[in-house]
Scaffold this motif. Sequence first.
Motif, PDB file in Angstrom:
ATOM      1  N   VAL A   1      -0.386  83.744 -38.668  1.00  0.00           N
ATOM      2  CA  VAL A   1      -1.894  84.104 -38.506  1.00  0.00           C
ATOM      3  C   VAL A   1      -2.555  83.128 -38.332  1.00  0.00           C
ATOM      4  CG1 VAL A   1      -3.688  85.583 -39.681  1.00  0.00           C
ATOM      5  CG2 VAL A   1      -1.339  86.213 -40.186  1.00  0.00           C
ATOM      6  N   MET A   2      -3.695  83.407 -37.542  1.00  0.00           N
ATOM      7  CA  MET A   2      -4.901  82.387 -37.167  1.00  0.00           C
ATOM      8  C   MET A   2      -5.606  82.028 -38.417  1.00  0.00           C
ATOM      9  SD  MET A   2      -6.323  83.501 -33.395  1.00  0.00           S
ATOM     10  CE  MET A   2      -6.974  85.004 -33.990  1.00  0.00           C
TER      11      MET A   2
ATOM     12  N   TRP B   1     -11.514  81.902 -35.450  1.00  0.00           N
ATOM     13  CA  TRP B   1     -12.158  83.337 -35.008  1.00  0.00           C
ATOM     14  C   TRP B   1     -13.588  83.450 -35.658  1.00  0.00           C
ATOM     15  CZ3 TRP B   1      -8.851  87.265 -32.357  1.00  0.00           C
ATOM     16  CH2 TRP B   1      -9.582  88.100 -31.605  1.00  0.00           C
ATOM     17  N   PRO B   2     -14.680  82.867 -34.913  1.00  0.00           N
ATOM     18  CA  PRO B   2     -16.019  82.770 -35.741  1.00  0.00           C
ATOM     19  C   PRO B   2     -16.299  84.173 -36.577  1.00  0.00           C
ATOM     20  CG  PRO B   2     -15.993  81.745 -33.563  1.00  0.00           C
ATOM     21  CD  PRO B   2     -14.679  82.126 -33.572  1.00  0.00           C
TER      22      PRO B   2
ATOM     23  N   ARG C   1     -12.103  78.347 -30.052  1.00  0.00           N
ATOM     24  CA  ARG C   1     -12.098  79.453 -31.322  1.00  0.00           C
ATOM     25  C   ARG C   1     -12.065  80.852 -31.151  1.00  0.00           C
ATOM     26  NH1 ARG C   1     -16.960  77.843 -35.045  1.00  0.00           N
ATOM     27  NH2 ARG C   1     -15.632  79.220 -36.506  1.00  0.00           N
ATOM     28  N   LEU C   2     -11.604  81.334 -29.704  1.00  0.00           N
ATOM     29  CA  LEU C   2     -11.423  82.519 -29.289  1.00  0.00           C
ATOM     30  C   LEU C   2     -10.037  82.710 -28.270  1.00  0.00           C
ATOM     31  CD1 LEU C   2     -15.165  83.219 -27.848  1.00  0.00           C
ATOM     32  CD2 LEU C   2     -14.051  84.036 -30.155  1.00  0.00           C
TER      33      LEU C   2
ATOM     34  N   TRP D   1      -3.016  80.126 -29.545  1.00  0.00           N
ATOM     35  CA  TRP D   1      -3.768  81.325 -29.230  1.00  0.00           C
ATOM     36  C   TRP D   1      -4.354  81.458 -27.702  1.00  0.00           C
ATOM     37  CZ3 TRP D   1      -5.199  77.858 -33.155  1.00  0.00           C
ATOM     38  CH2 TRP D   1      -6.343  77.220 -32.774  1.00  0.00           C
ATOM     39  N   PHE D   2      -3.834  80.389 -26.960  1.00  0.00           N
ATOM     40  CA  PHE D   2      -4.129  80.437 -25.318  1.00  0.00           C
ATOM     41  C   PHE D   2      -3.136  80.775 -24.805  1.00  0.00           C
ATOM     42  CE2 PHE D   2      -8.074  77.358 -24.295  1.00  0.00           C
ATOM     43  CZ  PHE D   2      -8.683  77.968 -25.532  1.00  0.00           C
ATOM     44  N   ALA D   3      -2.962  82.286 -24.150  1.00  0.00           N
ATOM     45  CA  ALA D   3      -1.632  82.862 -23.882  1.00  0.00           C
ATOM     46  C   ALA D   3      -1.403  82.680 -22.410  1.00  0.00           C
ATOM     47  CB  ALA D   3      -1.593  84.171 -24.338  1.00  0.00           C
TER      48      ALA D   3
END
Length: 437
Positions: A3-4, A9-10, A220-221, A241-243
């Motif tokens: 889990v991030m 994730w702001p 962060r996104l 989380w960069f897919a």
Amino acid sequence: MAVMDRSLWPRAYLRHFQRKASFQFAALTWGSRGDVQPFVALGAELVRRGHRVLLAARAPFRSFVEEHGLEFFEMEEDGTEDLMHSLASSAGGADGVKLMVSWQRRMVPSQLRQFWKASEGADVLINNAAFTGPALPIAERRGIPIFQAFFDPGFIPTRRYCVLDNRIQERNAFLNVAATRLKNIAGGLFSWDLVNAWRREHRLPVDLLGENLRPGLLFRLPVLVAWSQHLLARPDDWPEWFAQTGRWRLAAQQKPSQRLKDFMDAGEPPVYIGFGSWGVHDKKAVTDILLEALRVTGQRGILHRNTVDGRSELPANVYVDDNLPHDWLFPRVKAVVHHGGAGTTGAVASAGVPSVIVPAFFAQDVWGHLVRQKGIGTMLPRRELRVDSLVAALREVTQPQVVERAKALGVNASKEGAEVLAADEIERRLQDAARMG
């Protein structure tokens, strides 16, 4: 997959996000069919999974969007064609930058206004990161997650490479990161005052840096990288989380006309020639060049109607139409002469055939240099498009070694299932967001 961490994730983007069995997505697009179609492909996959997807685009795309099960929000005319034609006829360099700045100053207020309306009731946003930057403050103000899609390299900082002089370059790690960050800062500063005026109006803190894709937020996104790893591999220093999914394709191919099938069956595989949205200013001169190059090389040709003039008499070995479904047609041709848009370059690569890229402006040069570097095609600068240069390019890309390299890359790229991977990633990250909310 872990889990991030909450810091990735702001909190502002999760204020109004709620766990649901299915979500309402708003896909915010800009541009021509090549810019819209990937979001239709991804949206259709999300609809297949039970979600609702609204796609914001210009009026000409309504039927295309709706026939794939997506809802449609009609955007105002955004000057796409005028911009493409102006860029294609410009000298590039400072002239091209001036055109882009002028367009950006005109379009940012319009996108802020229209994306705000299109996102009403949405649970999640998806946007084209390079051309729909106003989607970011809208997601922040609405308090909902956003997924940024990148279709061209050069906007995400990495130590491995940067885009300088319109090509992928591997400098030292510091310069690679700094060059990309400076480019993004400059892009953001051109519309800094317009975005901050909107932010103040909607009671958001002023963005003091003005960096359109500032790493403090970008990293962060979640990001969806929509080009094939076989064209340009994912750098190791991007977060997990960069897919990188590959090119998003429609599951159901557009069917060719009977006339097109008859032409394909009537002889050897032809060469496809089409220059997409950049527009051809002197169509008679260009048509003369294309027809003569086909005659000299003895090739049959399929020409997109937007690329050629309206002459009524054509050689028997030449077919002209605008109903030319790429995913059906490209695997069946000998080579593709095109403008080097990200979507077309990806389609040709997945088809396993060589490219001759005739770029209209800077972003397309990058793909031209890349296919040349990979040995799966070549690039012909637009201002050097002549009969002799096109004949030489066609002969180069039909050499056996080029054909074999393109075929091998296509075998791998065609297996990526990119729109499925992207939808999987979106659903996984939204589960993470629900746990963090």
